[in-house]
Design a protein around this motif. Structure first.
Motif, PDB file in Angstrom:
ATOM      1  N   ARG A 287       0.809  -1.213   0.000  1.00  0.00           N
ATOM      2  CA  ARG A 287       0.000   0.000   0.000  1.00  0.00           C
ATOM      3  C   ARG A 287       0.847   1.271   0.000  1.00  0.00           C
ATOM      4  NH1 ARG A 287      -5.442  -1.315   3.541  1.00  0.00           N
ATOM      5  NH2 ARG A 287      -6.285  -2.805   2.029  1.00  0.00           N
ATOM      6  N   VAL A 288       0.297   2.281  -0.661  1.00  0.00           N
ATOM      7  CA  VAL A 288       0.998   3.561  -0.799  1.00  0.00           C
ATOM      8  C   VAL A 288       0.245   4.625  -0.021  1.00  0.00           C
ATOM      9  CG1 VAL A 288       1.905   2.941  -3.063  1.00  0.00           C
ATOM     10  CG2 VAL A 288      -0.290   4.133  -2.901  1.00  0.00           C
ATOM     11  N   ASN A 289       0.930   5.699   0.284  1.00  0.00           N
ATOM     12  CA  ASN A 289       0.299   6.836   0.936  1.00  0.00           C
ATOM     13  C   ASN A 289      -0.444   7.651  -0.117  1.00  0.00           C
ATOM     14  OD1 ASN A 289      -0.398   8.712   2.878  1.00  0.00           O
ATOM     15  ND2 ASN A 289       1.443   9.948   2.506  1.00  0.00           N
ATOM     16  N   ILE A 290      -1.741   7.787   0.034  1.00  0.00           N
ATOM     17  CA  ILE A 290      -2.564   8.498  -0.956  1.00  0.00           C
ATOM     18  C   ILE A 290      -2.516   9.992  -0.641  1.00  0.00           C
ATOM     19  CG2 ILE A 290      -4.848   8.709  -1.983  1.00  0.00           C
ATOM     20  CD1 ILE A 290      -5.394   5.838  -0.997  1.00  0.00           C
ATOM     21  N   THR A 291      -1.936  10.743  -1.557  1.00  0.00           N
ATOM     22  CA  THR A 291      -1.738  12.185  -1.319  1.00  0.00           C
ATOM     23  C   THR A 291      -2.716  13.070  -2.079  1.00  0.00           C
ATOM     24  OG1 THR A 291      -0.089  12.253  -3.096  1.00  0.00           O
ATOM     25  CG2 THR A 291       0.720  11.865  -0.853  1.00  0.00           C
TER      26      THR A 291
ATOM     27  N   GLN B 126      -4.662  -3.520  -3.538  1.00  0.00           N
ATOM     28  CA  GLN B 126      -5.429  -4.425  -2.685  1.00  0.00           C
ATOM     29  C   GLN B 126      -4.950  -5.866  -2.834  1.00  0.00           C
ATOM     30  OE1 GLN B 126      -7.032  -1.932  -0.661  1.00  0.00           O
ATOM     31  NE2 GLN B 126      -8.471  -3.630  -0.538  1.00  0.00           N
ATOM     32  N   HIS B 127      -4.345  -6.139  -3.989  1.00  0.00           N
ATOM     33  CA  HIS B 127      -3.858  -7.481  -4.266  1.00  0.00           C
ATOM     34  C   HIS B 127      -2.574  -7.423  -5.075  1.00  0.00           C
ATOM     35  CE1 HIS B 127      -7.061 -10.000  -2.671  1.00  0.00           C
ATOM     36  NE2 HIS B 127      -7.922  -9.107  -3.127  1.00  0.00           N
ATOM     37  N   SER B 128      -1.800  -8.474  -4.931  1.00  0.00           N
ATOM     38  CA  SER B 128      -0.615  -8.672  -5.749  1.00  0.00           C
ATOM     39  C   SER B 128      -1.012  -9.326  -7.071  1.00  0.00           C
ATOM     40  CB  SER B 128       0.382  -9.564  -4.999  1.00  0.00           C
ATOM     41  OG  SER B 128       1.376 -10.070  -5.866  1.00  0.00           O
ATOM     42  N   PHE B 129      -0.140  -9.206  -8.050  1.00  0.00           N
ATOM     43  CA  PHE B 129      -0.322  -9.911  -9.319  1.00  0.00           C
ATOM     44  C   PHE B 129      -0.454 -11.414  -9.077  1.00  0.00           C
ATOM     45  CE2 PHE B 129       1.608 -12.096 -13.009  1.00  0.00           C
ATOM     46  CZ  PHE B 129       0.742 -11.672 -14.008  1.00  0.00           C
ATOM     47  N   ILE B 130       0.261 -11.919  -8.096  1.00  0.00           N
ATOM     48  CA  ILE B 130       0.199 -13.348  -7.759  1.00  0.00           C
ATOM     49  C   ILE B 130      -1.196 -13.720  -7.280  1.00  0.00           C
ATOM     50  CG2 ILE B 130       1.093 -15.141  -6.209  1.00  0.00           C
ATOM     51  CD1 ILE B 130       3.745 -13.588  -6.185  1.00  0.00           C
ATOM     52  N   ASP B 131      -1.814 -12.880  -6.443  1.00  0.00           N
ATOM     53  CA  ASP B 131      -3.172 -13.128  -5.959  1.00  0.00           C
ATOM     54  C   ASP B 131      -4.151 -13.243  -7.123  1.00  0.00           C
ATOM     55  OD1 ASP B 131      -1.922 -12.574  -3.545  1.00  0.00           O
ATOM     56  OD2 ASP B 131      -2.742 -10.547  -3.428  1.00  0.00           O
ATOM     57  N   VAL B 132      -3.982 -12.360  -8.096  1.00  0.00           N
ATOM     58  CA  VAL B 132      -4.882 -12.314  -9.248  1.00  0.00           C
ATOM     59  C   VAL B 132      -4.737 -13.575 -10.095  1.00  0.00           C
ATOM     60  CG1 VAL B 132      -5.407 -11.086 -11.398  1.00  0.00           C
ATOM     61  CG2 VAL B 132      -4.975  -9.799  -9.289  1.00  0.00           C
ATOM     62  N   ILE B 133      -3.501 -13.961 -10.368  1.00  0.00           N
ATOM     63  CA  ILE B 133      -3.252 -15.153 -11.183  1.00  0.00           C
ATOM     64  C   ILE B 133      -3.810 -16.402 -10.500  1.00  0.00           C
ATOM     65  CG2 ILE B 133      -1.455 -16.672 -12.087  1.00  0.00           C
ATOM     66  CD1 ILE B 133      -1.919 -14.140 -13.723  1.00  0.00           C
ATOM     67  N   LEU B 134      -3.585 -16.517  -9.200  1.00  0.00           N
ATOM     68  CA  LEU B 134      -4.078 -17.696  -8.480  1.00  0.00           C
ATOM     69  C   LEU B 134      -5.600 -17.678  -8.348  1.00  0.00           C
ATOM     70  CD1 LEU B 134      -1.348 -18.230  -5.738  1.00  0.00           C
ATOM     71  CD2 LEU B 134      -1.656 -19.419  -7.914  1.00  0.00           C
TER      72      LEU B 134
ATOM     73  N   ASP C  52     -10.499  10.004  -1.612  1.00  0.00           N
ATOM     74  CA  ASP C  52     -11.144   9.827  -0.305  1.00  0.00           C
ATOM     75  C   ASP C  52     -11.726   8.420  -0.179  1.00  0.00           C
ATOM     76  OD1 ASP C  52     -10.508  12.416   0.371  1.00  0.00           O
ATOM     77  OD2 ASP C  52     -12.466  13.230  -0.214  1.00  0.00           O
ATOM     78  N   ILE C  53     -12.345   7.937  -1.263  1.00  0.00           N
ATOM     79  CA  ILE C  53     -12.909   6.586  -1.249  1.00  0.00           C
ATOM     80  C   ILE C  53     -11.801   5.549  -1.132  1.00  0.00           C
ATOM     81  CG2 ILE C  53     -14.183   4.868  -2.596  1.00  0.00           C
ATOM     82  CD1 ILE C  53     -15.783   7.180  -3.809  1.00  0.00           C
ATOM     83  N   ALA C  54     -10.701   5.777  -1.851  1.00  0.00           N
ATOM     84  CA  ALA C  54      -9.573   4.844  -1.792  1.00  0.00           C
ATOM     85  C   ALA C  54      -8.979   4.789  -0.384  1.00  0.00           C
ATOM     86  CB  ALA C  54      -8.497   5.251  -2.800  1.00  0.00           C
ATOM     87  N   ARG C  55      -8.894   5.946   0.280  1.00  0.00           N
ATOM     88  CA  ARG C  55      -8.400   5.967   1.662  1.00  0.00           C
ATOM     89  C   ARG C  55      -9.347   5.220   2.590  1.00  0.00           C
ATOM     90  NH1 ARG C  55      -5.896  11.022   0.265  1.00  0.00           N
ATOM     91  NH2 ARG C  55      -7.913  12.073   0.272  1.00  0.00           N
ATOM     92  N   LEU C  56     -10.655   5.416   2.376  1.00  0.00           N
ATOM     93  CA  LEU C  56     -11.645   4.703   3.182  1.00  0.00           C
ATOM     94  C   LEU C  56     -11.532   3.199   2.961  1.00  0.00           C
ATOM     95  CD1 LEU C  56     -14.111   4.746   5.059  1.00  0.00           C
ATOM     96  CD2 LEU C  56     -15.547   4.993   3.017  1.00  0.00           C
ATOM     97  N   LEU C  57     -11.305   2.795   1.727  1.00  0.00           N
ATOM     98  CA  LEU C  57     -11.144   1.380   1.414  1.00  0.00           C
ATOM     99  C   LEU C  57      -9.958   0.794   2.175  1.00  0.00           C
ATOM    100  CD1 LEU C  57     -11.764  -1.185  -0.239  1.00  0.00           C
ATOM    101  CD2 LEU C  57     -10.328  -0.231  -2.072  1.00  0.00           C
ATOM    102  N   GLN C  58      -8.872   1.520   2.223  1.00  0.00           N
ATOM    103  CA  GLN C  58      -7.697   1.043   2.951  1.00  0.00           C
ATOM    104  C   GLN C  58      -7.979   0.910   4.447  1.00  0.00           C
ATOM    105  OE1 GLN C  58      -4.331   3.575   2.099  1.00  0.00           O
ATOM    106  NE2 GLN C  58      -3.922   2.566   0.143  1.00  0.00           N
ATOM    107  N   GLN C  59      -8.840   1.776   4.972  1.00  0.00           N
ATOM    108  CA  GLN C  59      -9.138   1.743   6.401  1.00  0.00           C
ATOM    109  C   GLN C  59     -10.031   0.552   6.766  1.00  0.00           C
ATOM    110  OE1 GLN C  59     -10.847   5.536   7.405  1.00  0.00           O
ATOM    111  NE2 GLN C  59      -9.045   6.694   6.739  1.00  0.00           N
ATOM    112  N   ILE C  60     -10.991   0.245   5.894  1.00  0.00           N
ATOM    113  CA  ILE C  60     -11.966  -0.791   6.246  1.00  0.00           C
ATOM    114  C   ILE C  60     -11.553  -2.178   5.760  1.00  0.00           C
ATOM    115  CG2 ILE C  60     -13.861   0.862   6.276  1.00  0.00           C
ATOM    116  CD1 ILE C  60     -14.715  -0.136   3.541  1.00  0.00           C
TER     117      ILE C  60
END
Length: 220
Positions: free
Chosen positions: A108-112, A181-189, A119-127
């Protein structure tokens, strides 16, 4: 209320939707108490830039899930049960993997940016904590829906419906990586899991195993 009970009695396969009750309970327990031991990462993750606009396709997963289940529920018992089997089995396998191989992300990155999408992306990271990620349930269930939709012969405008579903599915899968939210590995699997379950769904007699359990009511 009486009409709902009557409809459920006449359509017992709809009880498959009660799967979401234990699923959500177990998922929340894992989110709360499981500490990741394995962190998922590959070099492709570092090449994918973050952009908050992908919250739009990411959250499209929720109406896609509801609409697809609802459509097949009311239009095709066979395809509804095929979708439930493929998607719910995939979800259950993922939960089991999370239990025995607790995993997470450190991407995860710091959303600036300062806009409503950020704002929605920050909320997603929180929940949504960066745990229980591999394989991706988001991706596996999306691919399951896409498989069933693309096989269906129910639609009045099949090319438009199937093309729209395919495009939406691709963007949902991409969004999981762009939002970190996911790695490329998560997506492939996640894709591989639903591909395996596709074979089981359409090339084996999986229903016979349910006929020996209380779940046989779904097929009555």
């Amino acid at each position: 209320m009486r009409s709902i009970k009557s409809w459920l009695h006449d359509h017992p396969y709809s009880y498959a939707l009660f799967y979401f009750i234990p699923y959500l309970i177990i998922f929340e327990l894992l989110e709360t108490f499981v500490v990741p031991k394995y962190y998922i990462h590959c070099f492709i993750d570092d090449m994918i830039p973050f952009h908050e606009s992908f919250v739009i396709p990411y959250f499209t997963w929720f109406p896609l899930l509801a609409i697809s289940l609802g459509y097949f529920l009311f239009h095709s018992r066979k395809e509804f049960l095929e979708l439930c089997f493929m998607m719910f089995t995939g979800m259950s396998i993922c939960l089991f993997i999370y239990m025995i191989l607790p995993n997470g992300l450190d991407l995860r990155v710091n959303i600036t940016h300062t806009n409503w999408l950020a704002d929605i992306a920050r909320l997603l990271q929180q929940i949504d904590t960066p745990t229980n990620v591999c394989p991706s349930i988001h991706v596996a269930s999306t691919i399951a829906i896409c498989f069933v939709v693309c096989r269906s012969h129910l639609f009045q405008h099949p090319f438009l419906v199937k093309s729209a579903c395919l495009i939406i599915s691709v963007f949902i899968c991409i969004s999981t990586m762009v939002l970190k939210q996911h790695s490329f590995i998560d997506v492939i699997l996640g894709f591989a899991l639903s591909s395996l379950l596709y074979y089981v769904t359409y090339h084996t007699n999986w229903q016979k195993y349910f006929m020996k359990t209380p779940l046989r009511i779904l097929f009555s």
